[in-house]
Scaffold this active site. Structure first.
Site, PDB file in Angstrom:
ATOM      1  N   ALA A  33       0.793  -1.234   0.000  1.00  0.00           N
ATOM      2  CA  ALA A  33       0.000   0.000   0.000  1.00  0.00           C
ATOM      3  C   ALA A  33       0.822   1.280   0.000  1.00  0.00           C
ATOM      4  O   ALA A  33       0.291   2.357  -0.258  1.00  0.00           O
ATOM      5  CB  ALA A  33      -0.949   0.000   1.205  1.00  0.00           C
ATOM      6  N   SER A  34       2.119   1.190   0.290  1.00  0.00           N
ATOM      7  CA  SER A  34       2.948   2.398   0.343  1.00  0.00           C
ATOM      8  C   SER A  34       3.632   2.710  -0.981  1.00  0.00           C
ATOM      9  O   SER A  34       4.293   3.736  -1.110  1.00  0.00           O
ATOM     10  CB  SER A  34       4.033   2.258   1.422  1.00  0.00           C
ATOM     11  OG  SER A  34       3.458   2.032   2.673  1.00  0.00           O
ATOM     12  N   GLY A  36       4.169   2.929  -5.403  1.00  0.00           N
ATOM     13  CA  GLY A  36       3.710   3.837  -6.449  1.00  0.00           C
ATOM     14  C   GLY A  36       2.294   3.556  -6.913  1.00  0.00           C
ATOM     15  O   GLY A  36       1.545   4.473  -7.255  1.00  0.00           O
ATOM     16  N   GLY A  41       0.249   1.393  -4.921  1.00  0.00           N
ATOM     17  CA  GLY A  41      -0.493   1.185  -3.683  1.00  0.00           C
ATOM     18  C   GLY A  41      -1.111   2.445  -3.100  1.00  0.00           C
ATOM     19  O   GLY A  41      -2.257   2.432  -2.645  1.00  0.00           O
ATOM     20  N   ASN A  72       9.781 -10.274  -7.746  1.00  0.00           N
ATOM     21  CA  ASN A  72       8.345 -10.237  -7.492  1.00  0.00           C
ATOM     22  C   ASN A  72       7.738 -11.612  -7.240  1.00  0.00           C
ATOM     23  O   ASN A  72       6.754 -11.738  -6.511  1.00  0.00           O
ATOM     24  CB  ASN A  72       7.625  -9.536  -8.644  1.00  0.00           C
ATOM     25  CG  ASN A  72       7.866  -8.036  -8.635  1.00  0.00           C
ATOM     26  OD1 ASN A  72       8.546  -7.512  -7.765  1.00  0.00           O
ATOM     27  ND2 ASN A  72       7.323  -7.334  -9.606  1.00  0.00           N
ATOM     28  N   ALA A 112       0.711  -7.384  -9.162  1.00  0.00           N
ATOM     29  CA  ALA A 112       2.172  -7.529  -9.250  1.00  0.00           C
ATOM     30  C   ALA A 112       2.585  -8.292 -10.508  1.00  0.00           C
ATOM     31  O   ALA A 112       2.082  -9.378 -10.781  1.00  0.00           O
ATOM     32  CB  ALA A 112       2.698  -8.253  -8.010  1.00  0.00           C
ATOM     33  N   ASP A 160      -5.095  -2.942 -19.518  1.00  0.00           N
ATOM     34  CA  ASP A 160      -5.059  -3.168 -20.968  1.00  0.00           C
ATOM     35  C   ASP A 160      -6.373  -2.737 -21.623  1.00  0.00           C
ATOM     36  O   ASP A 160      -6.382  -2.176 -22.719  1.00  0.00           O
ATOM     37  CB  ASP A 160      -4.779  -4.646 -21.285  1.00  0.00           C
ATOM     38  CG  ASP A 160      -3.429  -5.100 -20.749  1.00  0.00           C
ATOM     39  OD1 ASP A 160      -2.495  -4.285 -20.751  1.00  0.00           O
ATOM     40  OD2 ASP A 160      -3.320  -6.264 -20.318  1.00  0.00           O
ATOM     41  N   HIS A 219      -0.917 -10.635 -19.947  1.00  0.00           N
ATOM     42  CA  HIS A 219      -0.666  -9.241 -19.552  1.00  0.00           C
ATOM     43  C   HIS A 219       0.803  -8.886 -19.765  1.00  0.00           C
ATOM     44  O   HIS A 219       1.469  -8.385 -18.880  1.00  0.00           O
ATOM     45  CB  HIS A 219      -1.081  -9.038 -18.086  1.00  0.00           C
ATOM     46  CG  HIS A 219      -0.971  -7.617 -17.617  1.00  0.00           C
ATOM     47  ND1 HIS A 219      -1.638  -6.575 -18.225  1.00  0.00           N
ATOM     48  CD2 HIS A 219      -0.261  -7.066 -16.601  1.00  0.00           C
ATOM     49  CE1 HIS A 219      -1.352  -5.450 -17.599  1.00  0.00           C
ATOM     50  NE2 HIS A 219      -0.511  -5.713 -16.615  1.00  0.00           N
TER      51      HIS A 219
END
Length: 338
Positions: free
Chosen positions: A32-33, A35, A37, A117, A141, A173, A200
């Site tokens: 959540a912190s 870019g 989030g 990730n 992600a 998209d 994606h």
């Protein structure tokens, strides 16, 4: 069927603000912190569909939560920081959104993000499987073509796998396709709807321009250029930001749109349709994005590919090897994980 799909309008921020009905849904944002989030959490805080907003990250979440908590909307915001607080963040969640992970930099593909990730998503998926196994899991992600198989395999390991509740968020998209087509044709982008199927990343992103609402047509050379732009739109943003990040604001918007659609469906609204990358039997690929009818339990019905043009069929064929390779890479990662 697909050409008649009505999509949420952008006005009032896609139903999340436009609706007057209040519902008691708990949403957790993991990462959540970051870019994506932070703007995603802001959009979610604005929605009357959400009564509890739980924010988790490894840094800064108390500050982000305190900041958002001053906004005059009903969602109660709590911040959780570090692995020790992850379980508390997830307990009671109806929907979990995972934008956590590192962003792309110039010259990187989504696949280059895999090693970092993959581990982050696996760890967070494990916590979800333990602490909120019934929640709807929405993975942002990257690389989504691998992180969804990772999430599925983790849930299988814990004996709580439900393919109708795990979504790879590909909404950006669709949002881009709608915007770019509207620009070319002088249309209101809020009234354009282009289904985007496949995966994606790069050529696995397959916009079905032939199924556009309203109907549009392009000469072949213009069509190929348009499809290429939709497929590489993320790289367009990465280059424009010159090393300072990837698509964060548009992804936050797209992520919020998907969450609001999911919450509407959970709350009993009928006819809610969004594309997402999910477990699928529509093609030879075990995971594939297609339009989905959403309901109280997640995916109610996979609406499939619809009628394709020869050009679109060719794109699907060309995407298969890459798609299957990315899926296998995700599955193998979980098998080799200790």
């Amino acid at each position: 069927m697909l050409s008649r799909i009505a999509r949420p309008t952008a006005r009032g921020l896609i139903r999340g603000l436009a609706t007057t009905a209040q519902n008691n849904s708990s949403v957790s944002v993991l990462g959540a912190s970051g870019g994506i989030g932070q703007p995603l959490s802001l959009l979610l805080k604005n929605s009357p569909l959400i009564s509890e907003l739980a924010l988790y990250d490894i840094a800064h979440t108390p500050g982000v939560a305190a900041d958002l908590s001053h906004i005059e909307t009903r969602a109660k915001v709590t911040g959780y920081i570090g692995p020790d607080q992850l379980a508390d963040c997830l307990k009671g969640s109806d929907v979990v959104v995972i934008p956590a992970g590192v962003p792309r930099k110039p010259g990187m593909t989504r696949d280059d993000l895999f090693n970092t990730n993959a581990s982050i998503v696996a760890t967070l998926a494990e916590a979800c499987a333990k602490h909120c196994p019934e929640a709807m899991i929405c993975i942002i992600a990257n690389p989504v073509n691998s992180t969804i198989p990772i999430t599925s395999e983790i849930f299988k390991k814990h004996g709580v796998y439900n393919p109708n509740r795990i979504f790879g968020v590909t909404t950006l998209d669709i949002v881009r396709a709608n915007t770019f087509v509207a620009e070319l044709k002088g249309l209101d982008p809020a009234r354009v709807n282009i289904p985007v199927i496949g995966g994606h990343a790069g050529k696995t992103i397959i916009p079905l321009i032939s199924q556009s609402t309203p109907k549009v047509e392009f000469p072949q050379d213009q069509l190929e250029a348009l499809v290429g732009r939709i497929q590489e739109a993320g790289t367009e943003v990465v280059k424009a930001k010159a090393g300072s990040g990837s698509a964060t604001l548009s992804m936050a918007y797209a992520g919020a749109r998907f969450v609001f659609s999911l919450l509407d469906a959970i709350n009993g609204k009928e006819g809610v349709i969004e594309c997402a990358f999910v477990r699928s039997e529509e093609t030879e690929s075990p995971y594939f994005s297609t339009p989905l009818l959403l309901g109280k339990s997640g995916i109610e019905k996979n609406l499939g590919l619809g009628k394709l043009s020869p050009f679109e069929e060719k794109m699907i064929g060309e995407a298969m090897a890459e798609l299957k390779g990315s899926i296998k890479k995700g599955e193998e990662f979980v098998k080799s994980r200790k």
